[in-house]
Structure formats: C-alpha cells, structure tokens
Design a protein around this motif. Sequence first.
Motif, PDB file in Angstrom:
ATOM      1  N   ILE A 161       0.918  -1.465   0.542  1.00  0.00           N
ATOM      2  CA  ILE A 161       0.357   0.175   0.256  1.00  0.00           C
ATOM      3  C   ILE A 161       0.585   0.885   0.288  1.00  0.00           C
ATOM      4  O   ILE A 161       0.882   2.414  -0.552  1.00  0.00           O
ATOM      5  CB  ILE A 161      -1.086   0.013   1.137  1.00  0.00           C
ATOM      6  CG1 ILE A 161      -2.036  -0.961   0.912  1.00  0.00           C
ATOM      7  CG2 ILE A 161      -1.503   1.520   1.688  1.00  0.00           C
ATOM      8  CD1 ILE A 161      -2.299  -1.304   2.170  1.00  0.00           C
ATOM      9  N   PHE A 162       1.632   1.449   0.854  1.00  0.00           N
ATOM     10  CA  PHE A 162       2.918   2.653   0.680  1.00  0.00           C
ATOM     11  C   PHE A 162       3.337   2.686  -0.218  1.00  0.00           C
ATOM     12  O   PHE A 162       3.661   4.043  -0.963  1.00  0.00           O
ATOM     13  CB  PHE A 162       3.797   2.070   1.823  1.00  0.00           C
ATOM     14  CG  PHE A 162       3.136   2.688   3.519  1.00  0.00           C
ATOM     15  CD1 PHE A 162       2.042   3.184   4.052  1.00  0.00           C
ATOM     16  CD2 PHE A 162       4.009   1.812   4.468  1.00  0.00           C
ATOM     17  CE1 PHE A 162       1.904   3.443   5.027  1.00  0.00           C
ATOM     18  CE2 PHE A 162       2.782   1.770   5.606  1.00  0.00           C
ATOM     19  CZ  PHE A 162       2.365   2.439   5.777  1.00  0.00           C
ATOM     20  N   VAL A 163       3.808   1.876  -0.478  1.00  0.00           N
ATOM     21  CA  VAL A 163       4.577   2.148  -2.283  1.00  0.00           C
ATOM     22  C   VAL A 163       3.428   2.257  -3.436  1.00  0.00           C
ATOM     23  O   VAL A 163       4.055   2.952  -5.334  1.00  0.00           O
ATOM     24  CB  VAL A 163       5.913   1.300  -2.698  1.00  0.00           C
ATOM     25  CG1 VAL A 163       7.100   1.569  -1.634  1.00  0.00           C
ATOM     26  CG2 VAL A 163       5.343  -0.047  -3.558  1.00  0.00           C
ATOM     27  N   ALA A 164       2.205   1.699  -3.096  1.00  0.00           N
ATOM     28  CA  ALA A 164       1.576   2.027  -4.301  1.00  0.00           C
ATOM     29  C   ALA A 164       1.565   3.146  -5.634  1.00  0.00           C
ATOM     30  O   ALA A 164       1.408   3.287  -6.594  1.00  0.00           O
ATOM     31  CB  ALA A 164       0.081   1.621  -4.573  1.00  0.00           C
ATOM     32  N   PRO A 165       1.580   4.730  -4.617  1.00  0.00           N
ATOM     33  CA  PRO A 165       1.182   6.203  -4.971  1.00  0.00           C
ATOM     34  C   PRO A 165       2.462   5.742  -5.950  1.00  0.00           C
ATOM     35  O   PRO A 165       2.742   7.266  -6.659  1.00  0.00           O
ATOM     36  CB  PRO A 165       1.343   6.839  -3.933  1.00  0.00           C
ATOM     37  CG  PRO A 165       1.073   5.785  -2.469  1.00  0.00           C
ATOM     38  CD  PRO A 165       1.602   4.349  -2.954  1.00  0.00           C
ATOM     39  N   GLN A 166       4.026   5.451  -5.778  1.00  0.00           N
ATOM     40  CA  GLN A 166       4.669   5.406  -7.370  1.00  0.00           C
ATOM     41  C   GLN A 166       4.489   4.787  -8.021  1.00  0.00           C
ATOM     42  O   GLN A 166       5.949   4.902  -9.202  1.00  0.00           O
ATOM     43  CB  GLN A 166       6.033   4.961  -6.091  1.00  0.00           C
ATOM     44  CG  GLN A 166       6.278   6.247  -4.835  1.00  0.00           C
ATOM     45  CD  GLN A 166       7.405   5.908  -3.994  1.00  0.00           C
ATOM     46  OE1 GLN A 166       8.495   6.213  -4.867  1.00  0.00           O
ATOM     47  NE2 GLN A 166       7.582   6.052  -2.952  1.00  0.00           N
ATOM     48  N   ALA A 167       3.873   3.824  -8.378  1.00  0.00           N
ATOM     49  CA  ALA A 167       3.490   2.817  -9.517  1.00  0.00           C
ATOM     50  C   ALA A 167       3.888   3.938 -10.616  1.00  0.00           C
ATOM     51  O   ALA A 167       2.437   4.671 -10.771  1.00  0.00           O
ATOM     52  CB  ALA A 167       2.493   2.167  -9.399  1.00  0.00           C
ATOM     53  N   MET A 235       4.524  -5.355  -7.831  1.00  0.00           N
ATOM     54  CA  MET A 235       4.970  -4.016  -7.550  1.00  0.00           C
ATOM     55  C   MET A 235       6.164  -3.035  -7.984  1.00  0.00           C
ATOM     56  O   MET A 235       6.588  -2.503  -7.800  1.00  0.00           O
ATOM     57  CB  MET A 235       4.522  -3.495  -5.972  1.00  0.00           C
ATOM     58  CG  MET A 235       2.970  -3.232  -5.843  1.00  0.00           C
ATOM     59  SD  MET A 235       2.795  -1.546  -6.617  1.00  0.00           S
ATOM     60  CE  MET A 235       0.985  -1.813  -6.046  1.00  0.00           C
ATOM     61  N   SER A 236       6.846  -4.579  -7.578  1.00  0.00           N
ATOM     62  CA  SER A 236       8.546  -4.257  -7.785  1.00  0.00           C
ATOM     63  C   SER A 236       8.822  -3.435  -9.624  1.00  0.00           C
ATOM     64  O   SER A 236       8.796  -2.089  -9.675  1.00  0.00           O
ATOM     65  CB  SER A 236       9.282  -5.172  -7.480  1.00  0.00           C
ATOM     66  OG  SER A 236      10.499  -5.278  -8.177  1.00  0.00           O
ATOM     67  N   LEU A 237       7.477  -4.086 -10.724  1.00  0.00           N
ATOM     68  CA  LEU A 237       7.977  -3.931 -11.976  1.00  0.00           C
ATOM     69  C   LEU A 237       7.494  -2.334 -12.012  1.00  0.00           C
ATOM     70  O   LEU A 237       8.180  -1.239 -12.573  1.00  0.00           O
ATOM     71  CB  LEU A 237       7.148  -4.809 -13.120  1.00  0.00           C
ATOM     72  CG  LEU A 237       7.706  -5.992 -12.712  1.00  0.00           C
ATOM     73  CD1 LEU A 237       7.047  -6.855 -13.920  1.00  0.00           C
ATOM     74  CD2 LEU A 237       9.027  -5.876 -13.543  1.00  0.00           C
ATOM     75  N   LEU A 238       6.347  -2.352 -11.313  1.00  0.00           N
ATOM     76  CA  LEU A 238       5.709  -0.749 -11.835  1.00  0.00           C
ATOM     77  C   LEU A 238       6.715   0.945 -10.762  1.00  0.00           C
ATOM     78  O   LEU A 238       6.295   1.856 -11.691  1.00  0.00           O
ATOM     79  CB  LEU A 238       4.162  -1.029 -11.246  1.00  0.00           C
ATOM     80  CG  LEU A 238       3.063  -1.443 -11.787  1.00  0.00           C
ATOM     81  CD1 LEU A 238       2.172  -1.469 -11.104  1.00  0.00           C
ATOM     82  CD2 LEU A 238       3.325  -1.113 -13.258  1.00  0.00           C
ATOM     83  N   VAL A 239       6.922   0.200  -9.389  1.00  0.00           N
ATOM     84  CA  VAL A 239       7.862   1.296  -9.036  1.00  0.00           C
ATOM     85  C   VAL A 239       9.676   1.005  -9.172  1.00  0.00           C
ATOM     86  O   VAL A 239       9.750   2.415  -9.599  1.00  0.00           O
ATOM     87  CB  VAL A 239       7.587   0.818  -7.305  1.00  0.00           C
ATOM     88  CG1 VAL A 239       8.947   2.220  -6.620  1.00  0.00           C
ATOM     89  CG2 VAL A 239       5.728   0.873  -6.840  1.00  0.00           C
TER      90      VAL A 239
END
Lengths: 374, 402
Positions: A161-167, A235-239
Amino acid sequence: MIEKGKIDARQFTILVVMYTLGTSIIAIPSTTASYAQENAWITVLLTSLIGLLIVFLLNQVNKINHHKNIFELFEYVFGKWVGKGITVFFLLFVFIVAGKNLRQIGDFMTTHVLVETPIQVIMLIFVLTSLYGVKLGLEVISRTGEIFFPYAFFSLVLMIIFVAPQAEFKNIQPIMVNNTEGAFLTIFPTLGTPYFELVVFLAILPYVNRIGPGKKSFYIGVGIGSLLLFAVTLMSLLVLGPDFSARNVYPTYILGKKISGVQFLERIEILVAIAWFFTIFFKITINFYVLSLGMSHLFNLKTTKVLSTPLAFLLIIAGLYLAPNLIAYQNFLAHDLAPFAGTFGILLPFILILTARLRKINKKKKKRRKNKRF
Amino acid sequence: MLKKLQAIGLCMVLTILSGCWSSRELTDMAIATALGIDKEGDRIKVTVQVINPSENAGQSFTSRTAVTTFTTTGDTLFESLRRLTTLTPRKLYLSHIRIIIFGEEYAKQGIADSLDFISRDHEMRTDFHFAIARGYGAQDIVNILTPIEKIPANKIFSTLESSQDFWAPTKVVQLDELISSMTSKGKEAVLTELLILGDLNKGSNIENVQSVPSYTSIKSSGLGVFHNEKLVGWLDENESRGFNMITDNVHDTVGVVPCGNKGNLTIEAYKNSTEMKGSIRGDTPNITVNFTAEANLADISCTIDFTKQKTIKKYEEKLAEEAKNVMKDSLEKARDLEADIFGFGELLSKSNPKKWKKIEEEWANIFVNDLNVDFKADVNIRRTGTTTQPFLDNISKKKQEE
C-alpha cells in the motif's frame, strides 16, 4: 505413527502460505524480471496457476492413503526396501532445500542488514530457533505460525500500500510484445522455488485433523501465497522498473526503501525484512521438521527428537558448502534447482500415483477373484 | 541437574544477546550528508560533508561550523571514501546522504563509474538527490555554508524540492530513475544544476552565515542534459520549465504574459497535467503533447477590464500560446544537443513496439530531424485571487482627471 500431534485446517493453511512466501518473496521479482523484463508479472501469474495444478497432484498422492505420510507411502507403495531407498534420496532433497534456505537468509542479512556479522552466526541463530520448534513438535510449530502470520502478512500488505502511489503504469508497457519467450521460459525456474518444494507437505497433510478441509486449505494456502508473490512482483516492476528489479539481488527490500511520502513513514524497509524473517523461519522449520521425521522413519526411531540436533549443525554446513559465492548460488537457483526439485516435486508424485494405481487395481482384482471363489 | 545446566546455558546465551555483533554507537560515526565527486587527472576526487554533532544537537553552540568537509583522491569512488579514514576522526556513515554533486568536468567525462558503487553499497539508500555543479567543481559547492539551514546538504535538498514544486525549473532525480534513463534506448537523463553566486572564497567561512545577506549562496535554476553517461549541455531556466511541462513534472508554476498597453499579467498555474501520445504512421513518428493547466490570477499590472468573459478568454489563449512557446524552445534546445531527454523514444517503444524496432537504431537522427511533435496547450483561469478588478485602472483615471 511417529508424530502424534494433530493440527487443524487453518493452521495448515498458514504453514502453506508461510512456506510459499519464504525465500521467494524477496527474490522473485529479480529472478523473473531478469529474463521476462516487463512481463515478469505474467510469469508469476502463470507460475502460480501451475502451482495450483501441482497442489492438485499432491492431493492425489495423499488420496492413496489418507493416514500415511509420504515416507510411509513410499514403503506402502514401493515395498519396504525400494521405499527406504527412495526415502534416502527424498531426504537428501529436503536436506539441500533446508540448507539452501538457511544460506539465503544468511546471504540476505550479510548483504543488507548485519554486514559485518559472520554468516555462520546468523545461520546458527536461525537454525537453533528452528531446532527448538522441531523438538517441540508439529502442533507447536503450527500454533506459532498462527501467532506470527498476521505480522508477516500485514507488513507485506502495508508495504504494497505504501509504495503504491509511486507506481508508474508505463513501466510494464508494452504488455507481452517484447521478451515473450523470456516470460514463458522463466516459468520453469520460478516453479523450482517454491512450488516444486511443496511436496514436503505430503509429510504433514496426514496430521490435519479432518482430511477434506485439509486438502482445501492446501489450495487456499498456495493461493494466498501466490497472490502476495504476484502483488510484490507487480509492485516491484511498477515502482522500480523491470531493469532495476532485475539488477538488484533483493528488489523487494529496495522496494521497502522506496517507502516515503508521509514524512514520518520513512526508513521502514525493515518491515519487509520482518515479513521475510517470519516466513523463511517457517520454511526452514518445516523443511527441518520433515527432514527429522523422515530420518526417524528411515531408521525406525520412535521420536523425531534424537537426530534433530546433529542435523541442525549439518544444515549449516550444507548451507555454507552449497556455493562458494553469491553468483554461484544465484546460478544454482536459476539453472539447477528447478530440475532437481522437479524430480522430487513432480516426477516422484507421478510415479507414486502410477505405481499405486497399478498395484491397487491388481489388489482389487485379487479381491474380486477371492469373492468369486467364496 | 538438568535444570542447572539449562540455567547455565541461558546465562551464556545472555552474554551473546546483550548487543549487536558489530554495533557502532552514534559517537563512533561520522554522518555524511553530501558527497561531491570531481575528476583530478585520471583519479576521482571525493569531498564529503560531515555533520559536526556538537553544533547541531545540544544546548549551547560554540562558534564552530555545523559541518566539516574532507577531500581525498583515489582510483575509484570506494577507494577514495575509504582513504578518507586517514583524514576523518571516525568512519563515514553514508545512509544519511541527502545529495550527491558531480563537478562539471567530471560529468562531461561520464558519471557511470561512480553510480555503480552508489547502487551497490548497502549503506546507500535511494532517497537522495543528484545535481551538477555548473562552472565549478563539486568540491566548491560542498564547501559552502548556508544560512537558515545549518546543514548545507539539507538546504540544497529542500531548495531542489521546493523549486520543483512551486516554480518548476528544476527536477528532482533519484538513483533508480537516473540509472534507468541512462540505460534506456529512447531516453536521456537530466540532472539539476547548482550555481554559486557571490564570492567563492568567502562561502566556506563562518562569516558567510553571520552576515545578513550571505556573501555566497547556492542557486539551482536549470538542468544539465546527458547523452548516455556524459554531460553534453545545459537548459536554461525557461527551457527547463518547458522540459518539466512536457514530461508532466509541473506541480505549481507561474505564467507571465504582457497585457494592455503596458504591464504584465501573471497567473499561478496550480493544477498542471500533460498527456503525451506517440504514434508511428507509415515511417514518420508522431508525438502529441497536450498540456492543460488551471490557473488563478495572481498579479496584474495593467489596465484592463476583467469583468468580461471575452477578456478572460483572450488571456487564456495568450497564456496557452506562451506555454506552447516555452515547450517548443525546450524541444529545440534538446534537438541541438541531440538528446531525447523527454523520453519520446521510450513512449514510442511502448505504443508501437514493432515499428519502434525498425527505427530504434536511427533514433538519435530521427529525433533531431524527422520527428513530428505537436504541442497543444489549454489554460483555464478559474479564480481571481481575493480581489476582482485591478485598482490600477482607477489610479490612471485619477491621473487623467488631474
């Protein structure tokens, strides 16, 4: 029966989730992204579907006889001596998997967290904790799982959830245009950990108190675990982007380092490490437990406790001698582990079912003939 | 007997568990806040800004400076950092680095060799920013003391962030973005420039923060353009804003157009977004950049009637035209430098992956000559601030009556 404890279906689910996540969660984005690049999430998705098929296969093995664990099944199906021979090889497999997990936590800790601590110390601390668990038996391991599962689960969910905004969606575009071969080729090595290793649960499945829910919980456990693996890879790919995910040894930890936004929520990458400590602890413990259970069956011992202490120290040695350096270890994971684990995780269950079918049919026929005679 | 053994065992465990294996107390660490990397001949010169703890935490401050710097050279970045232990009283701790500055000369020769260490070392995080010292060595910038923020690295860090957020000529670049734009085939990297204003020699003296206007200050107002790992040129303030407008990196900015007979109209554009679309028709690649902004009137120094919708419309169009020009200038400059900093190539590779493969090899050439870029801009004035009609009108009327 050596193990007299009984666990319930929910505890079994948790053990399966922990086992699926342990080791994989921190490395899976890197291994898949190095070949599949932006399609790595598709690889993980396909792999987890195949993983569910593997669970189906394993449940079929269990169907041969609900009350026998895999070591008893070997002797039941193949006869005493052939069965014991196969047990030896199977135990070797579990031994190497457990050593591998121990090495992995050691490598991670010495790379990122406790850089100056000797790897032997970290491995020793982990294996001694596992040893304690193994000595106390399956019921205690399962209940501990219930306690620690929420920590592992929620710290991962929070991280996502915390890293989602940086996706950034453009990181996974174009979908399935380039590197399509890579996306499919990577499926096999990805199956190696954790899906081929799930076979060790055949030693635990008989101790689930009701057999129907036990099988269902096997599916649920692998399902939840795969979903988290998928979410973390995506998430790793997106961020971080496919390139950066592939180049890092432990991209999930780097992903944790990216958490920032609200000012006080910074530098909490240890969340990821905590989630991983718990999951890999259970992975090591389950492997270790199955290993000592199998040893007891092999040598007809009455309890699993006798051999577990010396085994603990052997596991450290195995972990250390598995590979001379990180590169060799990574190559072992990428190229050699999948066929090795596949032999025991897929081929062996197949042979078990096939042999059982053939022999059972014979037995039934014999019975019928007997009936006719009477 | 067994109980006793267990007790002894537990006590032995306690001795091991009392602390970390290789614990380092705060007093054993030199906390680095900024790194400056320069070239000296073939060797790398590193300047580290280290916090002087007693000047930052505590009740009474002496007249000593809040930070100290150390400089050393070595064949590689890591070697030079370790050689620093011969100068510093304590071992460096790199996790709190806020900014890494490259000297201009070093950046021109390529920054890739130091980036590897930065991404490989476990103490390095990914949340610091990068910048280039324009016209100076990185050492010069790291040595300057700044007012308000005691730690100069923090000053640079927050200047970069606030100027990106409220004026938009700078761009905050982090490690993962920098590396991926250097390795990507359809994109080039940019890094913010840092300038020194005033007397260089006085900047490192504590007097610099003791006088009300500082003798020397650090300014950031533009971007350095990279081609692969080498610095090839600079965008000025306006071109950098254009760059940020194209790449959808504008949070809040200001637009100025002349109005009436004399004077200017200034708006604050507070909601900006840009949509880039790429397509390849036949063999010619096409990019459309669609910039939209919502704005408030902020500063009017002319005599016009703002109660009419017509006037609003007219100035919305003027502002849009101005925005387009800013973006065009930026593109022209990038073409001069032959660097696709906007990531147009990457965009095309995502939207038309098959056709992109054909033009991939000649992309540098296509970007400069054949690429067709359409700019669209749309500015909407929503509110007028706390007042409506400018009072300048009344003053000029009064003047006429007198």
